[in-house]
Motif scaffolding. Sequence first.
Motif, PDB file in Angstrom:
ATOM      1  N   HIS A 693       0.925  -1.324   0.027  1.00 54.29           N
ATOM      2  CA  HIS A 693       0.016   0.119   0.017  1.00 54.29           C
ATOM      3  C   HIS A 693       0.925   1.334  -0.043  1.00 54.29           C
ATOM      4  O   HIS A 693       1.721   1.197   0.594  1.00 54.29           O
ATOM      5  N   THR A 695       1.142   4.349   1.631  1.00 54.89           N
ATOM      6  CA  THR A 695       0.342   4.900   2.847  1.00 54.89           C
ATOM      7  C   THR A 695       0.680   6.384   2.613  1.00 54.89           C
ATOM      8  O   THR A 695      -0.123   7.179   3.296  1.00 54.89           O
ATOM      9  N   THR A 697       0.021   8.254   0.336  1.00 52.95           N
ATOM     10  CA  THR A 697      -1.078   9.201  -0.277  1.00 52.95           C
ATOM     11  C   THR A 697      -2.714   8.785   0.091  1.00 52.95           C
ATOM     12  O   THR A 697      -3.471   8.999  -0.502  1.00 52.95           O
ATOM     13  N   PHE A 698      -2.645   8.199   1.339  1.00 54.90           N
ATOM     14  CA  PHE A 698      -3.769   7.683   1.949  1.00 54.90           C
ATOM     15  C   PHE A 698      -4.692   8.956   2.298  1.00 54.90           C
ATOM     16  O   PHE A 698      -4.152  10.038   2.716  1.00 54.90           O
ATOM     17  N   ASN A 699      -6.225   8.804   1.988  1.00 52.34           N
ATOM     18  CA  ASN A 699      -7.092   9.838   2.436  1.00 52.34           C
ATOM     19  C   ASN A 699      -7.883   8.980   3.480  1.00 52.34           C
ATOM     20  O   ASN A 699      -8.676   8.091   3.310  1.00 52.34           O
ATOM     21  N   SER A 715      -9.067   5.701   1.887  1.00 52.06           N
ATOM     22  CA  SER A 715      -8.917   5.363   0.580  1.00 52.06           C
ATOM     23  C   SER A 715      -7.521   5.713   0.194  1.00 52.06           C
ATOM     24  O   SER A 715      -6.742   6.407   0.405  1.00 52.06           O
ATOM     25  N   GLY A 716      -7.275   4.889  -0.874  1.00 49.11           N
ATOM     26  CA  GLY A 716      -5.970   4.977  -1.520  1.00 49.11           C
ATOM     27  C   GLY A 716      -5.488   3.868  -2.555  1.00 49.11           C
ATOM     28  O   GLY A 716      -6.345   3.497  -3.205  1.00 49.11           O
ATOM     29  N   GLN A 772      -4.930   9.122  -8.918  1.00 50.92           N
ATOM     30  CA  GLN A 772      -4.194   7.960  -8.224  1.00 50.92           C
ATOM     31  C   GLN A 772      -3.034   7.659  -8.920  1.00 50.92           C
ATOM     32  O   GLN A 772      -2.220   7.302  -8.458  1.00 50.92           O
ATOM     33  N   ALA A 776       0.664   7.889  -7.477  1.00 49.45           N
ATOM     34  CA  ALA A 776       0.850   6.640  -6.780  1.00 49.45           C
ATOM     35  C   ALA A 776       2.436   6.263  -6.808  1.00 49.45           C
ATOM     36  O   ALA A 776       2.981   6.119  -7.846  1.00 49.45           O
TER      37      ALA A 776
END
Length: 847
Positions: A693, A695, A697-699, A715-716, A772, A776
């Motif tokens: 993952h 992490t 760029t997580f929302n 979300s990501g 994304q 990413a």
Amino acid sequence: MSISRPDEVYHFPNNLPIELSYKNTQTYSKCSSYDPKAFAQGFVWHQIIVQHHGKICGRDGVQEILDAIFAVVEGEEFFPIAYRRGSKEDRFLVRQCKAAINKLFEQNLLIQLADASFVQLQMQFNVGEFKFGQISPHTKLTEALNRLYTCMERINGVEGILNLCRFNSNPEFVDLVVNMGNRGVFDTICNLIYRNDEKFRLVNGLILSDNCITTLAPLTVFAGVEFAFLDLRRNKLVSSSRLCRDLSNVKADEILLAGNPVTTASNYPDCLRPILKNFKQIDGIPAENLSKDYTPLDYEDDGNCEGFRVDITNKETMHKFQNSSDWHSIMIPDPEHEFSKDEIFDYFFITVSATLSDIYPCYYKFAGGEHQFLLRQCFDQLKFLVDVCKMEMKVPRLSTHFDNHSALSEIQIDKTLRYYLVMNIRPFKHGQLEPIDCIDKALTRRFNGINRQLNLDKFQNIEGLENIVINLSSPKILSRVLMQASRKFLTSCVELRLAHNKITNANMSKVLSLMSNLKAIDLGNNWILDLEDIKDLSLLGLKTLRLDGNPLCSKYTFAGEYIKAVRRHFPELTKLDNIEIKNKGSLNYQKNFLCDVRGYEFVDEFVPHYFKVFDSQERQSLKELYHPNAIFTTSFNYRIAQMTTQNFKRISKYCENSRNILKISDLSRAHTSVHLGTNQIMQVLFELPSMLHDTLTFNTDTTIYNENMIMITVSGVFYDLAPSMMDNDILMGFTRTFVIIPVEKRMGILNRAVKYQIVNEQLSIFNPTLHQTRTAFKCSKKEYQDNDSEVTVSDQEALIVMFQEITNLKSVWCTRFLEDAKWDFKKSLLLFLTFCDKKLIPETAFI
């Protein structure tokens, strides 16, 4: 007898022309397969037509097209010949490249450009007959190499350095595209060099800079060869693990790697540890000097390295060293190791002069009951410490003493630390620490070009600064760092983060004015006492400012009073402490944020921990996070343009447990796809493929936070990791919603701990959005390492806060208990209880 005329003829200056005839040509477009009988290998030319319809122009457009094609045929030998531009379509010839052509067909003869748009290719088989004397890629490569053998360079006294810098620009390739960024092409070139026994025995090094090289696997052909020089600068080497694997059997006296993305990664240069033994120097620095714990005092043994001791008895001798460029050492005796490294430097920077030259302590260590660190090029500061400070540091400290036979006493005193200097203790050598270079590399590592954010939070903890202390609590040094950042990034920087740096004064508007697009500054968790210490920043026209965690916040009782005071200095502000401000000055609810700021610490702890464990090989340890009656559902709505057999197998792992009710033909599966209890949930988690993952760029939304329930939505994107080196990672988007409840309260030694478990989780997987996809893993696709056994500085800070919340002790007492227990939280609490039972802690120790 009639002679058939060619439809087109390509002429070349030093080779026979190529005659093209389209009468018996097989043409393919928008398809994923072709008739093998129509494809002739060997002595036949094929033509590829790029149908760009005039949307791509200029030389940059040609390069963009070629980059897209080479991305598809990566790993296969591919040499475009006679590239011709057209107003609506380009075309070029190829030969003997069936594997590459197969890869193009696998993509439906579509290539994707940098802006995510697609361009259609048209394949024309057997457009011309190959004849001896016509242009041949291998012949041209051999001609170019033979010419370069005759003009090999001499570097650092070593002859025989074969220069392949910008190899594709050699004159032999005027009608041939040579892309060393393609592994197949690079492989061919390395083999041509290695197999030419007569010439290769004269080669002592290779210059491979500026060739867009992405992998060094072709260099394995040189295993066992010991080069004097290997230049790999300014290529596209990203993965440190791949770099170490590819160079595991390659040896050179000196290797150059500067300008590759791998050198700006957070784990550089530690990531090179597996191959350090293969090289004596890396980018001009001795290989052993790249270690984090390197110090000249340990690794170098010079004839004149004892130095000259200066103490209070001979301080008049200091003038002898005014023009010295050697290292000088400050020695601070501390036989009981009463002071930590951080305390020593806090007191040291209070002692030095704020008006004299910048001072950067280097190579700290504690040995033989003494704190020791090196300094250079700051003679005026050293003379100040000797003449004015009398080699003493006056420090305020709570003096504590534990006695088994009497009660503990605590006295507030001014303790004096005495020190002495050792001048000219070591000569300065190339490759050792240069403060300005260290700062520059740190700034590069922390700048995110995608978000245009310069993240200098906990600046001292940035990789590469382990052996140098850069004290941002000094306004002068802070100004130096920010000036360097301003000149480096100019208009590129929009957001500046400076949290957790012990900053006391940030009136740096003149320094930051070069960042003309700067709109947001984070100064949270510093030592700023008053708004007067930051008011000059108002000249920058900031829209976003964060100040929470500073002492100045405690001056205000009500939020409205605080906001009004801040906006008096910053009238253009629209967001304060991560919360939007309405025009009237009140706080505005913010979407994609916390409904209750008390949830910040919980979310900040839960989310990184959960996904770190999920991405590791220890998914089974997540079982304790789920309630025995927990419910887990997943829905899968991901579509792949090219559904190969391998991709279908990978996708099926997700589809098996998917609960897309609208798409289920057998509605009985709607019940079986709801997973109840920890055993069923863990079985599903184990069946999911390996993931990584992003992490960064997580929302994260926390829509419910109270004492009975917490709801978190994350979300990501993540990579479905390729099961083998022959496959590619697949980027997927996701949303996970966790419902968490407290299951046990009043736990732990002091009955204050709470145990939480997940009672409901929903996982949705889908195609990532265009945004994304672009962002990413752009900061870094990190190779995660488990460092749980090491207590970092941030861990120590968190433990102190937790210990203080439980015990209500002053921070100095919390630190002492934790240090005595070697930062084991449970042991430190047991030690605290023991002192409480024996009534050894006075009332003055509590807040």
